[in-house]
Structure formats: C-alpha cells, structure tokens
Design an enzyme around this catalytic site. Structure first.
Site, PDB file in Angstrom:
ATOM      1  N   GLU A 132      15.669  -1.570 -17.833  1.00 18.76           N
ATOM      2  CA  GLU A 132      15.336  -0.983 -16.534  1.00 18.76           C
ATOM      3  C   GLU A 132      13.842  -1.127 -16.248  1.00 18.76           C
ATOM      4  OE1 GLU A 132      15.663   3.261 -14.093  1.00 18.76           O
ATOM      5  OE2 GLU A 132      15.753   3.245 -16.278  1.00 18.76           O
ATOM      6  N   ARG A 158      -7.124 -13.010  11.581  1.00 22.79           N
ATOM      7  CA  ARG A 158      -7.855 -11.897  12.175  1.00 22.79           C
ATOM      8  C   ARG A 158      -9.355 -12.184  12.190  1.00 22.79           C
ATOM      9  NH1 ARG A 158      -7.458  -7.471  15.534  1.00 22.79           N
ATOM     10  NH2 ARG A 158      -8.799  -5.788  14.806  1.00 22.79           N
TER      11      ARG A 158
END
Length: 267
Positions: A132, A158
C-alpha cells in the site's frame, strides 16, 4: 468485484484511534454459527457505495490486542443493524466517497472469517502495508510530475514585467530543484517496484518511500502552486485541485510520523 457486481471497502480506522489499530473497539462476539458485531468505523473509502466490507474487529478481548483482532467479510445488502453515515466533507479528493459506518448487533456467519482462524487480523493488515505504501509513493511521484509539467507550461505562457515568468531566475531554479527531485525519485521508485515484484520489499524501505515521496510531493506541488500566483488558488486551475488532494497523502497509509518511527526502529 471484477464484474462490478460488488463494490468493496476495507474498514480499519475508528474514531479516536487513527493509526493505533490495536486500540480499536469494534467487536465481533461469537454466537453459535455467527459473529455479533458492534462498533463503528470512520474515514472509509467507498463507505456509502460498498456492499462488501473487509472489517477489522476484535473477536477476542481477553488476549493482547494484537492477537485478538480478526478480519471478517461483511456483505451489507439488506443487513439488519448496519448503517452508513452521511458522506464526510473533505478539503480535497472530492470525487472520493468517504464516510462513517456503524454496526449494531449485526450478525454475520462465522464462515465469513478471512483466513484459517481468528486472531490473524493485524498480521493480515500489516503484511500488505508495504505494498500500500509503495502504491501511495507511486501516486505521489506521478502527481508531482504532473504538477511540474503543468507549471512548466504555465510559466512559459504567463508574462510579468515584460517577460515570461520562466525568464526569471527564481522560477528556473525552483523548477530545476523540482525536476531534480523527480528524477532521483523515479530511480528510487523503480528500485522499490522491482523489490516488490521479487518479494524483497521490506517495512523500512516502504516506510522510507512513503515518507520521502509524500513529503517531496507536497513540496513540489506547493512550489508549483506558488508559481501560478493568485490563479493557483482558484479551483478552476488543476494545480489548485492537485494541491488540496495531495495533503492527505502524508496522513493515510500510516501517518508520516509513524513512518519516522518505523525507520528509527531500525537504527
């Protein structure tokens, strides 16, 4: 489950216990050919959708906590005494169903015990934790790489003060640090995956991976949001959603504080 007829959940965490699994209070008392289950669980992914739950409960309260926990498969359809709470409101991962579930004198056949005998529940849970934690590590790296790619595109387009944001040295250096971490992380992750495939992944290595990747993910994603400026705080931008979704990575699968403990125990 493979056909989609059943949706599954695993129910370990309880209110007030968190990572302290041996302190769980949910009990499964033997009664003839059944267990009678009482208690509650929280932060259950798939909780309101699940019709099959792998439940951690104490089948023996007279022995040491780590020896009295068992895993029981509970099919919830039309099950008396089983109740699902309202979906929990989270700051991130809005698409994921998470809720509390409650058991009040729920009767489940003893045949639904997972494994050959009672008392193996904690071992059954913990033996899968390295896998996990490696999965969480992979998600962390992929998320950070995605954030870096989005931000690199954004700062090229930008403009500020007559030039692209990428033209500022601070931007280039910050992104260079992120890219370096991602490159090193990819090598480490590949090694961990190979260890997992060959059955050589151990608790310490998995804990190091979970700790480093989720901490690094947060640093990278936070840096990327900062480079978006005010737009990074707007949910219409992917970086904002990535940022809020990433925060929980250092909590579930064992908190990063627990990862420190696991690693420190090997010193």
């Amino acid at each position: 489950m493979a056909r989609g007829n059943l949706i599954a959940a695993i129910a370990m965490t309880e209110p007030g216990t968190g990572s302290d699994l041996p302190s769980m209070r949910t009990t499964a008392r033997p009664d003839g050919d059944h267990y009678v289950i009482n208690g509650s669980k929280t932060f259950i992914s798939n909780g309101s959708l699940a019709n099959l739950i792998c439940l951690a409960a104490k089948t023996n309260t007279e022995v040491a906590p780590f020896r009295g926990i068992s895993m029981i498969i509970v099919e919830t359809a039309d099950l008396p005494g089983y109740r699902v709470g309202s979906p929990l409101e989270k700051i991130g991962m809005q698409g994921q169903d998470t809720c509390e579930i409650f058991f009040e004198n729920v009767r489940v056949p003893k045949a639904n015990l997972l494994g050959p005998c009672e008392g193996h529940g904690l071992m059954q849970m913990t033996e899968q934790l390295p896998y996990e934690r490696l999965a969480i590590s992979a998600k962390a790296l992929a998320t950070a790489e995605r954030a870096l790619a989005l931000t690199t595109d954004y700062v090229k387009e930008r403009a500020a003060f007559g030039q692209s944001i990428l033209d500022f040295q601070n931007t280039r250096f910050k992104l260079a640090e992120c890219k370096s971490a991602m490159h090193i992380g990819r090598v480490f992750l590949n090694d961990c995956i190979q260890r997992c495939i060959t059955g050589r992944i151990d608790d310490m290595t998995a804990a190091i991976a979970k700790l480093w990747f989720t901490d690094t993910e947060w640093k990278v994603v936070d840096t990327c949001l900062q480079l978006h400026g005010g737009y990074g705080y707007m949910l219409e931008y992917a970086i904002a959603r990535i940022w809020t979704d990433s925060r929980v990575q250092r909590i579930y699968g064992g908190t990063n504080e627990i990862m420190h403990e696991i690693i420190a125990s090997t010193l």
